[in-house]
Structures are given as structure tokens and as C-alpha cells.
Motif scaffolding. Structure first.
Motif, PDB file in Angstrom:
ATOM      1  N   UNK A 128       0.962  -1.155   0.015  1.00 43.78           N
ATOM      2  CA  UNK A 128      -0.089   0.075   0.174  1.00 43.78           C
ATOM      3  C   UNK A 128       1.024   1.275  -0.099  1.00 43.78           C
ATOM      4  N   UNK A 129       2.175   1.178   0.034  1.00 41.45           N
ATOM      5  CA  UNK A 129       3.160   2.259   0.080  1.00 41.45           C
ATOM      6  C   UNK A 129       3.092   2.614  -1.257  1.00 41.45           C
ATOM      7  N   UNK A 130       3.969   3.862  -1.836  1.00 39.21           N
ATOM      8  CA  UNK A 130       4.205   4.172  -2.930  1.00 39.21           C
ATOM      9  C   UNK A 130       5.514   4.390  -3.356  1.00 39.21           C
ATOM     10  N   UNK A 131       5.916   3.735  -4.697  1.00 40.15           N
ATOM     11  CA  UNK A 131       7.377   3.798  -5.070  1.00 40.15           C
ATOM     12  C   UNK A 131       7.525   5.033  -6.305  1.00 40.15           C
ATOM     13  N   UNK A 132       8.422   5.743  -5.965  1.00 37.39           N
ATOM     14  CA  UNK A 132       8.885   6.686  -6.940  1.00 37.39           C
ATOM     15  C   UNK A 132      10.213   6.592  -7.770  1.00 37.39           C
ATOM     16  N   UNK A 133      10.189   6.071  -8.980  1.00 35.86           N
ATOM     17  CA  UNK A 133      11.316   6.005  -9.804  1.00 35.86           C
ATOM     18  C   UNK A 133      11.407   7.437 -10.386  1.00 35.86           C
ATOM     19  N   UNK A 138      12.261   6.409  -4.267  1.00 32.26           N
ATOM     20  CA  UNK A 138      11.989   6.921  -3.240  1.00 32.26           C
ATOM     21  C   UNK A 138      10.831   6.321  -2.721  1.00 32.26           C
ATOM     22  N   UNK A 139      10.453   6.362  -1.508  1.00 33.28           N
ATOM     23  CA  UNK A 139       9.105   5.782  -1.058  1.00 33.28           C
ATOM     24  C   UNK A 139       8.285   6.831  -0.275  1.00 33.28           C
ATOM     25  N   UNK A 163       2.593 -11.321 -10.170  1.00 30.85           N
ATOM     26  CA  UNK A 163       3.189 -10.524  -9.063  1.00 30.85           C
ATOM     27  C   UNK A 163       4.483 -10.214  -9.200  1.00 30.85           C
ATOM     28  N   UNK A 164       5.105 -10.779 -10.269  1.00 28.19           N
ATOM     29  CA  UNK A 164       6.543 -10.333 -10.590  1.00 28.19           C
ATOM     30  C   UNK A 164       6.385  -8.740 -10.915  1.00 28.19           C
ATOM     31  N   UNK A 165       7.545  -8.151 -10.538  1.00 24.25           N
ATOM     32  CA  UNK A 165       7.945  -6.760 -10.817  1.00 24.25           C
ATOM     33  C   UNK A 165       8.783  -6.401 -11.950  1.00 24.25           C
ATOM     34  N   UNK A 211       9.467  -5.741  -3.703  1.00 22.47           N
ATOM     35  CA  UNK A 211       9.369  -4.138  -3.106  1.00 22.47           C
ATOM     36  C   UNK A 211       9.824  -3.324  -4.202  1.00 22.47           C
ATOM     37  N   UNK A 212      10.255  -3.519  -5.363  1.00 23.32           N
ATOM     38  CA  UNK A 212      10.705  -2.747  -6.357  1.00 23.32           C
ATOM     39  C   UNK A 212      11.939  -2.070  -6.171  1.00 23.32           C
ATOM     40  N   UNK A 213      12.675  -2.723  -5.433  1.00 21.46           N
ATOM     41  CA  UNK A 213      14.076  -1.767  -5.098  1.00 21.46           C
ATOM     42  C   UNK A 213      15.256  -2.666  -5.261  1.00 21.46           C
ATOM     43  N   UNK A 214      15.210  -3.810  -5.583  1.00 19.35           N
ATOM     44  CA  UNK A 214      16.493  -4.664  -5.830  1.00 19.35           C
ATOM     45  C   UNK A 214      16.399  -5.291  -7.109  1.00 19.35           C
ATOM     46  N   UNK A 215      17.282  -5.375  -7.811  1.00 19.21           N
ATOM     47  CA  UNK A 215      17.409  -5.868  -9.273  1.00 19.21           C
ATOM     48  C   UNK A 215      17.406  -7.259  -8.857  1.00 19.21           C
ATOM     49  N   UNK A 216      16.909  -8.372  -9.938  1.00 17.93           N
ATOM     50  CA  UNK A 216      17.086  -9.672  -9.837  1.00 17.93           C
ATOM     51  C   UNK A 216      17.489 -10.060 -11.215  1.00 17.93           C
ATOM     52  N   UNK A 217      18.487 -10.852 -11.685  1.00 12.60           N
ATOM     53  CA  UNK A 217      19.258 -11.270 -12.699  1.00 12.60           C
ATOM     54  C   UNK A 217      19.567 -10.242 -13.478  1.00 12.60           C
TER      55      UNK A 217
END
Length: 139
Positions: free
Chosen positions: A24-29, A46-47, A82-84, A105-111
Motif C-alpha cells: 500500500x505504500x508508493x514507490x517513485x522512480x 524513493x518511498x 506479481x512479478x515486478x 518491493x521494487x528496490x532490488x534488481x534480480x538477474x
């Protein structure tokens, strides 16, 4: 302001993308010009608890930054499982639109990032920007 943003370029923050997170929080790229050792445009995060902010910076480094190319125009995408993903345009001389899977959480790159579109036609002038993705159809 993020500690990695060049102080003499602090006014050069642009191309924001706000996405709601599963909690429910918001992520700003956003895009900003990074200080040394990068010295190129990079993407940060930023959150906030509201889409209106205030947003608070995350981390002491950019989320996406490649020393020899600019990274701009972030766009968030959530797949049906649900993958981001973070989409962005990047390059120097010839641009590419990339997809980078990120943690929930949108904050850590995967692969590794994956190229989606390359500026490979003369009329594109070596530019492809402003990625957006929508799911079409069902599986």
C-alpha cells in the motif's frame, strides 16, 4: 536529495514514475544526473505512504546506473503473477529499452536486464524512449 545525485545538477531530476506497492505504500522512480564516479543520468527510487508524497530517498546508490550510458525514463510493470519489472531507456549513441526484473518491493534488481527494443531504424535517430508495458490477453 539522494547522496549519489550530482550537487551541481540537483535541479536535473525528471521523468518520475509513481507505482503502488503490494503493502500500500508508493514507490517513485526518477532520473537524475549522478555524481562521480558515474557522471551520467541514472535511475533512483524513493518511498512514500501517499502518491502525493513526501517521498523519502532509498539507498546511497542509484538503482540503475551504467557508467558508459545514460539510463532514463523509468516505468514500473507488475505481471499477473506479481512479478515486478522496471522498464527504462538506456544507451549512448544508440538507445535500447530494457526490462529489469526487481524484487517484490521494487528496490532490488534480480538477474540480468533484457533488451526489448533497440533503436535500429534510420528514422529513429538512435533514440527510443518512454517505455510502457501493458498485458494483452490472458493465458
Amino acid at each position: 536529495m539522494e547522496s549519489w545525485v550530482a550537487k551541481d545538477r540537483s535541479g536535473s531530476v525528471w521523468a518520475p514514475e509513481v507505482a503502488v506497492r503490494s503493502d500500500g505504500s508508493y514507490l517513485l522512480y526518477f532520473t537524475a544526473h549522478a555524481a562521480a564516479p558515474y557522471n551520467v543520468q541514472c535511475i533512483g527510487a524513493a518511498l512514500a505512504t501517499s502518491p502525493k508524497g513526501p517521498f523519502h530517498s532509498v539507498g546511497n546508490q542509484p538503482l540503475v546506473c551504467h557508467p558508459h550510458e545514460v539510463s532514463i525514463d523509468p516505468d514500473a510493470f507488475t505481471d499477473t503473477d506479481g512479478s515486478q519489472y522496471l522498464l527504462y531507456s538506456s544507451g549512448r549513441g544508440s538507445a535500447t529499452i530494457w526490462a529489469q526484473q526487481v524484487s517484490r518491493d521494487g528496490l532490488t534488481p534480480i538477474g540480468d536486464r533484457r533488451a526489448l527494443i533497440n533503436a535500429d531504424r534510420p528514422e529513429e535517430g538512435n533514440i527510443v524512449e518512454a517505455p510502457a508495458m501493458v498485458r494483452h490477453g490472458t493465458e
